[in-house]
Design an enzyme around this catalytic site. Structure first.
Site, PDB file in Angstrom:
ATOM      1  N   GLU A   1      -7.672  90.529   9.389  1.00  0.00           N
ATOM      2  CA  GLU A   1      -6.928  91.792   9.426  1.00  0.00           C
ATOM      3  C   GLU A   1      -5.466  91.555   9.830  1.00  0.00           C
ATOM      4  OE1 GLU A   1      -9.380  94.615  11.550  1.00  0.00           O
ATOM      5  OE2 GLU A   1     -11.088  94.146  10.283  1.00  0.00           O
TER       6      GLU A   1
ATOM      7  N   GLU B   1     -16.437  91.933   5.335  1.00  0.00           N
ATOM      8  CA  GLU B   1     -16.767  92.504   6.647  1.00  0.00           C
ATOM      9  C   GLU B   1     -16.852  94.008   6.547  1.00  0.00           C
ATOM     10  OE1 GLU B   1     -14.600  90.974  10.166  1.00  0.00           O
ATOM     11  OE2 GLU B   1     -14.861  92.988  11.006  1.00  0.00           O
TER      12      GLU B   1
END
Ligand code: NAG
Ligand code: NAG
Ligand code: NAG
Length: 487
Positions: free
Chosen positions: A215, A320
């Site tokens: 991220e 994810e």
């Protein structure tokens, strides 16, 4: 697409008093939305806490039934993908009394032990490396591989703390700027490539892929007071690290190891990052696969990311996904959106054991306590146990159903959900070359989102010509296996 109502003119021919199909799903036998690579989980925190447990390895990485906590009978999920989290934390001092800065909000179970202790030596046999670190997560990685998980990925939430500007592996001081020191871009690559090489020689596992970021564009959670390891990377820094990583893998004989990037948390961020890379042939060449997370949930342009990745010739993973909804409702909703618009070839849950509804099984990684499986576990079983690696994903032409075909077994798998009032859903297989004989039995499994029926198996459904139908309760997920099907 709006649900298609059954046209009575064509429908009357197969209606009976007990089966009325309100919705029709036509499976497109000529479609090919990719070869399924598998379902998976990240290891990280839950495995660092419970990684020595064979029963958990059986539950997640086999298809056999395991008795859980003496009370629950759990059909194994048969996950074949495991993502190993290279830690960023260590307790040693460097230079000579500098220690890792720990975010006050980072609980111990989220401080993942890293292997590289200081910059003195990059040689893995030197005292700068601690290969005893992280024994439990490594144990679960081996157990997963021993049970058939054949796609293993190495990923990083943050570079080792001492490579970071503020020595804090939760993120930079403002959370919005790079935390990796500019002179450590190559060292972050050396760290991951060294682990991949060491694992192949000493752990008996080969990582298929390495992802150096987690991220990286996010600015809202990966700061110095974050609750876990995290690190923001500007796109230009990512490009630099990716170039180094390709070189470091190659120089260790790991030319076949794929680099996956960038594990952005949102579909739209992944699009933006890929667009930033697109003018740079070197970085586009270094990225072997696009990984994205599902934290934009019902929002974002999944389709735009698919288009970009497909045009660049890259595979695409939902690497994810997670949320706190233990009922399974949000998981089904977002998974179906992924399969329709993102079209990944793998789908990876974040933490299969966790608290607050995040886990498929409730658990507390710090207290080391494990509870019961949530309904979400059984909901995922409806997909993961039936859509298996190697199957061809077909276009089910709808937002509420997905389909996959096993060429070798001549088997068609359909998973569908009914969000509305109880109704029959009709499945039209007329586009297939052959579908098995009229009246043959179709196995089905059902799970009620929320609570109630959990992965119950039935043999009460029959093929009627080239169609079949089944009654769905409101918010029920059903899986069907039709045999004797040929394209
Ligand atoms: C290496 O890892 C082991 C296992 O976690 C730990 O006990 C030990 O303290 C670590 N050594 C150093 C020097 O950090
Ligand atoms: C292009 O990519 C390479 C390798 O990933 C990187 O080193 C370089 O800085 C990038 N160039 C630009 C202008 O971003
Ligand atoms: C399938 O079998 C049923 C029951 O035997 C029969 O009523 C129906 O006409 C058959 N349909 C086709 C398409 O052969």
């Amino acid at each position: 697409m709006a649900p298609t109502l059954l046209h009575l003119a064509t429908g009357l021919a197969f209606l009976t008093t007990t089966s009325f199909a309100d919705l029709t799903t036509i499976i497109d036998a000529t479609s090919n939305r990719g070869t399924w690579e598998g379902w998976g989980t990240s290891l990280a925190w839950w495995a660092a806490a419970f990684g020595q447990r064979d029963d958990l390895a059986d539950i997640f990485f086999t298809l056999k039934t395991t008795t859980h906590q003496s009370t629950q009978s759990l059909p194994g999920l048969g996950l074949t993908i495991a993502r190993y989290n290279a830690g960023a934390s260590s307790t040693n001092t460097i230079n000579p009394s500098t220690r890792m800065v720990v975010s006050p909000k980072m609980i111990p179970s989220r401080q993942v032990q890293g292997f590289w202790l200081d910059w003195t030596s990059s040689s893995p046999s030197s005292p700068s490396w601690n290969w005893s670190a992280d024994p439990n997560q490594r144990a679960m990685l081996s157990k997963a591989a021993a049970r058939g998980a054949n796609i293993l990925e190495l990923f990083s939430n943050s570079p080792m703390w001492w490579m970071c500007n503020n020595h804090n592996p939760s993120g930079s001081d403002d959370g919005k700027s790079d935390n990796l020191q500019s002179w450590n871009h190559q060292n972050h690559a050396v760290y991951l490539a060294t682990i991949a090489k060491y694992a192949s020689e000493n752990w008996g596992v080969r990582f298929q892929s390495v992802d150096p970021f987690n991220e990286p564009s996010a600015t809202w959670w990966n700061g110095k007071t974050g609750t876990q390891e995290g690190c923001h990377f500007e796109a230009s820094t990512q490009a630099s690290v990716l170039g180094y990583l390709r070189g470091e893998l190659n120089s260790r004989g790991l030319q076949q190891t794929v680099i996956a990037a960038s594990d952005e948390s949102h579909y739209d961020e992944a699009v933006a990052t890929l667009n930033r890379f697109s003018g740079n042939a070197t970085v586009m060449g270094a990225v072997g696969r696009v990984n994205v997370h599902g934290y934009q949930y019902g929002g974002g342009r999944r389709d735009a990311l698919y288009d970009l990745a497909a045009r660049a010739g890259k595979k695409l993973w939902q690497s994810e996904y997670g949320e706190a909804d233990a009922t399974g409702e949000r998981l089904v909703s977002n998974l179906l959106l992924d399969m329709r618009w993102l079209r990944p070839t793998a789908w990876v849950y974040w933490q299969v054991l966790d608290g607050g509804g995040w886990g498929l099984i409730e658990a507390d990684n710090d207290r080391k306590t494990i509870g019961q499986a949530n309904q979400k576990y059984f909901v995922l079983a409806q997909f993961a146990r039936h859509i298996r690696p190697g199957m061809r994903i077909l276009d089910a032409g709808s937002d509420y159903a997905i389909a996959a075909y096993d060429q070798q077994a001549g088997k068609l798998v359909i998973v569908a959900v009914n969000w509305g009032d109880p109704q029959y859903i009709n499945f039209d297989l007329s586009r297939f070359g052959a579908v098995g004989s009229n009246g043959s039995t179709i196995k089905r499994w059902a799970t009620q989102i929320g609570s109630g029926t959990r992965y119950a198996e039935y043999s009460d459904t029959q093929l009627s010509g080239t169609r079949f139908w089944s009654r769905f309760e409101k918010k029920m997920v059903q899986t069907f296996e039709v045999t004797g099907v040929h394209l």
